[in-house]
Design a protein around this motif. Structure first.
Motif, PDB file in Angstrom:
ATOM      1  N   LYS A 241       0.459  -1.435  -0.126  1.00 44.21           N
ATOM      2  CA  LYS A 241       0.159   0.508  -0.251  1.00 44.21           C
ATOM      3  C   LYS A 241       0.954   1.557   0.775  1.00 44.21           C
ATOM      4  CE  LYS A 241      -3.762  -2.103   2.244  1.00 44.21           C
ATOM      5  NZ  LYS A 241      -4.681  -1.871   1.465  1.00 44.21           N
TER       6      LYS A 241
ATOM      7  N   ARG B 268       0.540   5.441   0.883  1.00 45.84           N
ATOM      8  CA  ARG B 268      -0.322   5.866   1.800  1.00 45.84           C
ATOM      9  C   ARG B 268      -0.646   7.793   1.705  1.00 45.84           C
ATOM     10  NH1 ARG B 268       0.640   1.118   4.774  1.00 45.84           N
ATOM     11  NH2 ARG B 268      -1.540   0.464   4.946  1.00 45.84           N
TER      12      ARG B 268
ATOM     13  N   VAL C 109      -5.688   6.330  -0.224  1.00 42.01           N
ATOM     14  CA  VAL C 109      -4.284   5.225   0.011  1.00 42.01           C
ATOM     15  C   VAL C 109      -4.320   4.159  -1.433  1.00 42.01           C
ATOM     16  CG1 VAL C 109      -5.729   3.403   1.239  1.00 42.01           C
ATOM     17  CG2 VAL C 109      -3.864   2.876   1.233  1.00 42.01           C
TER      18      VAL C 109
ATOM     19  N   ASP D 216      -2.875   0.113  -3.651  1.00 41.30           N
ATOM     20  CA  ASP D 216      -2.282  -1.134  -3.616  1.00 41.30           C
ATOM     21  C   ASP D 216      -1.605  -0.559  -4.951  1.00 41.30           C
ATOM     22  OD1 ASP D 216      -4.424  -1.576  -4.499  1.00 41.30           O
ATOM     23  OD2 ASP D 216      -5.482  -2.829  -3.584  1.00 41.30           O
TER      24      ASP D 216
ATOM     25  N   ALA E  14      -5.138  -4.061   5.763  1.00 36.77           N
ATOM     26  CA  ALA E  14      -6.299  -3.988   4.420  1.00 36.77           C
ATOM     27  C   ALA E  14      -7.872  -4.080   4.999  1.00 36.77           C
ATOM     28  CB  ALA E  14      -5.589  -4.837   3.501  1.00 36.77           C
TER      29      ALA E  14
ATOM     30  N   ASP F  83      -7.601   0.018   6.764  1.00 35.03           N
ATOM     31  CA  ASP F  83      -8.476   0.681   5.162  1.00 35.03           C
ATOM     32  C   ASP F  83      -9.371   1.046   4.531  1.00 35.03           C
ATOM     33  OD1 ASP F  83      -5.629   2.081   6.298  1.00 35.03           O
ATOM     34  OD2 ASP F  83      -4.651   0.420   4.423  1.00 35.03           O
TER      35      ASP F  83
END
Length: 579
Positions: free
Chosen positions: A173, A175, A190, A192, A574, A577
């Motif tokens: 990820k 951010r 964010v 990925d 995850a 998030d």
């Protein structure tokens, strides 16, 4: 079918399977890390044809036992460096105290501000004093904010305008944070990497801050919009897709390589990459293909950058083959570098350009950072007469401590200044020039395996050490059972600062680190200057602890039962998030 080890920022643990050709076997035998491992078993292949007498006279020969004269005491470079001091006095790197200001007493910031507001001294002296104000604001060790991550943090940088910060994690990820107010960060977005292997190795922000490119140990680079309202899937850039006009079309059959370093060009149209197939790639974003592949090194290319933000023509590449090469895209008919910098005796981990088309800094596994001047580059014809393998031990930095007793100066060193004190171990630790706006370009700085950010004057003296390990020492649960065992047999609670970024306008450094048992977790710590004030009068108080979304944590993370694997923690992060 044979497994081939693919290096990472930590150089290991990812396997790509394929049929090994003769060319790949020769590449494996030419790999320095492999030769170092083979030397420990006495099975190292002889590739360079050096006779025995030559090897016995070579202080860098691959760790073999030799019947040679007793080693002489190691003598490092002179500190302070006369060349570095001349650069400091020239005004190219910051301002200097005038003789009238050289009284040996501490000048507090309040006194400097008072003299400036009163207009004491000439206009030139006032301007110099403004530079002195900026460059003496060194961030402190005590952290203003500590951002906790559930996985290792590999890199983090401010945008050129200071309005944006991003951090890259081993949970794949990236951010993003709004830092338009540098003392009040806001969680932004964010993204990925669904194609990631082992970790995100690098990221680069486009000059207009609209796109973020990030890479992993694969040929794919993800390109994501930074707009928080844009939730579209990141665009994929396949660096193995070559233009038919490229001089290296034949490489299209080799699609398994990892990318260690990427940078946007100054106009945002291209991305340059350093890769594990010993080559430098230039990718045209609009055409969606690589338009240039430069197979210019004998080992992994760990670091790349453009020499000038206003021109895409000059490139720099640093490799595990110990060389830093200069490429001019306007004159590459013979495929050779425009010049080569020699001086590191082990592989390079990072390169950074000052952006003026002249000065470059590099970090090396020989535990040094070096400053270079483009005007002193070695010609390619002279370089081709030198066997660079004679001046390296192939040091395995992932598992060993550096043996300084075996170090010898490179006889062809063309660097200006050498910086020492930090530790370049376990991972590709990064160094940078300090910015013009907040430091008057006075310093160079680097992360370190010992958990500190080192800041040097240009003469090689250490200006400051920002103790990230000390700032975060008691903020993680210290029970070993709450962490996985670590990697490569590591044990103990420790911190490694892999990257750091100095804000372009204010006296602030954000350090991205590994920490915890086996350095298996991550943090981003924000450190600012406070003029040696003993108590914090602002709100919130310094030492604020937050999670990845900048939500406050009031206590240490609760103890967990059993050993949590990296994948399980990444899945938990995850899920957090997604919420």
């Amino acid at each position: 079918m044979v497994s081939q080890d693919v290096s990472t920022g930590t150089k290991g643990r990812v396997l790509i399977f394929g049929i090994v050709t003769r060319d790949q076997i020769m590449r494996l035998l030419g790999n320095r890390s492999l030769r170092a491992l083979l030397s420990q078993t006495g099975a190292e292949p002889q590739l360079d044809g050096n006779d025995e007498s030559e090897e016995e006279s070579n202080p860098y020969s691959w760790g073999r036992s030799r019947r040679s004269a007793p080693r002489q005491p190691v003598e490092f470079e002179k500190v302070p460096s006369d060349t570095g001091r001349a650069l400091m006095d020239s005004g190219t790197f910051g301002a200097n105290e005038r003789p009238a200001d050289s009284i040996k007493r501490m000048r507090k910031m309040s006194l400097r501000l008072l003299r400036r507001e009163l207009g004491l001294g000439s206009i030139g002296r006032q301007r110099a004093r403004s530079g002195l104000l900026r460059q003496n604001m060194i961030p402190r060790s005590k952290a203003d904010t500590i951002i906790h991550y559930g996985s290792r943090c590999y890199s983090g940088q401010f945008s050129n305008d200071g309005n944006f910060f991003f951090s890259c994690g081993q949970d794949f990820k990236v951010r993003m944070y709004d830092t338009s107010n540098p003392y009040n960060w806001r969680y932004y977005k964010v993204v990925d990497n669904p194609y990631g292997q082992w970790t995100i190795t690098d990221a680069s922000l486009s000059p207009d801050n609209k796109f973020l490119a990030y890479s992993s140990i694969s040929r794919i680079v993800c390109l994501a919009p930074t707009d928080p309202n844009d939730h579209s899937t990141p665009r994929t850039l396949d660096f193995s897709r070559m233009s038919s006009a490229s001089p290296s079309v034949s490489h299209r059959g080799y699609s398994h390589f990892g990318i260690w370093s990427i940078r946007f060009s100054g106009d945002g149209r291209e991305i340059v990459a350093g890769t594990g197939d010993r080559a430098v790639y230039v990718f045209d974003i609009e055409r969606n293909m690589s338009i240039l592949r430069i197979p210019g090194h004998e080992d992994d290319v760990n670091a790349v950058c453009f020499g000038d933000t206003n021109s895409p023509h000059i490139l720099y590449s640093g490799s595990d083959d110990t060389t830093l090469k200069v490429w001019d895209r306007r004159s590459m008919g013979d495929g050779r570098a425009a010049g080569v910098f020699l001086g590191h005796t082990e592989g390079l981990t990072y390169v950074d350009s000052k952006g003026d088309g002249r000065y470059i800094i590099s970090n090396g596994k020989d535990q040094t950072a070096k400053l270079w001047d483009l005007r002193k580059v070695m010609s390619t014809s002279d370089f081709e007469k030198i066997n660079v393998d004679r001046y390296t031990t192939g040091f395995e930095y992932r598992t060993n401590a550096f043996d300084f007793s075996s170090w010898r100066p490179h006889p062809h060193d063309c660097s200006l200044v050498t910086f020492r004190g930090h530790q370049v171990l376990k991972t590709l630790i990064r160094c940078h020039f300090s910015p013009q706006g907040s430091t008057d370009s006075r310093y160079v700085y680097s992360g370190s395996h010992d958990g500190k950010v080192y800041v040097w004057e240009l003469d090689g003296t250490i200006k400051a050490k920002i103790d990230v390990a000390g700032a975060t020492e008691h903020l993680r649960n210290r029970e070993r059972r709450d962490y996985e065992d670590g990697f490569w047999g590591q044990s103990g609670f420790s911190t490694c600062v892999r990257d750091a970024s100095w804000h372009p306008d204010v006296p602030m450094i954000a350090a991205t680190s590994w920490n915890g048992w086996g350095t298996s977790l991550g943090t981003c710590t924000v450190h600012s200057w406070n003029d040696d004030v003993s108590e914090d009068e602002g709100e919130p108080k310094s030492g604020l602890r937050v999670n990845a979304k900048l939500e406050r944590e009031s206590a240490a993370p609760a103890a967990r039962t059993g050993i949590f694997s990296r994948r399980r923690r990444a899945a938990a992060a995850a899920e957090e998030d997604d919420e």
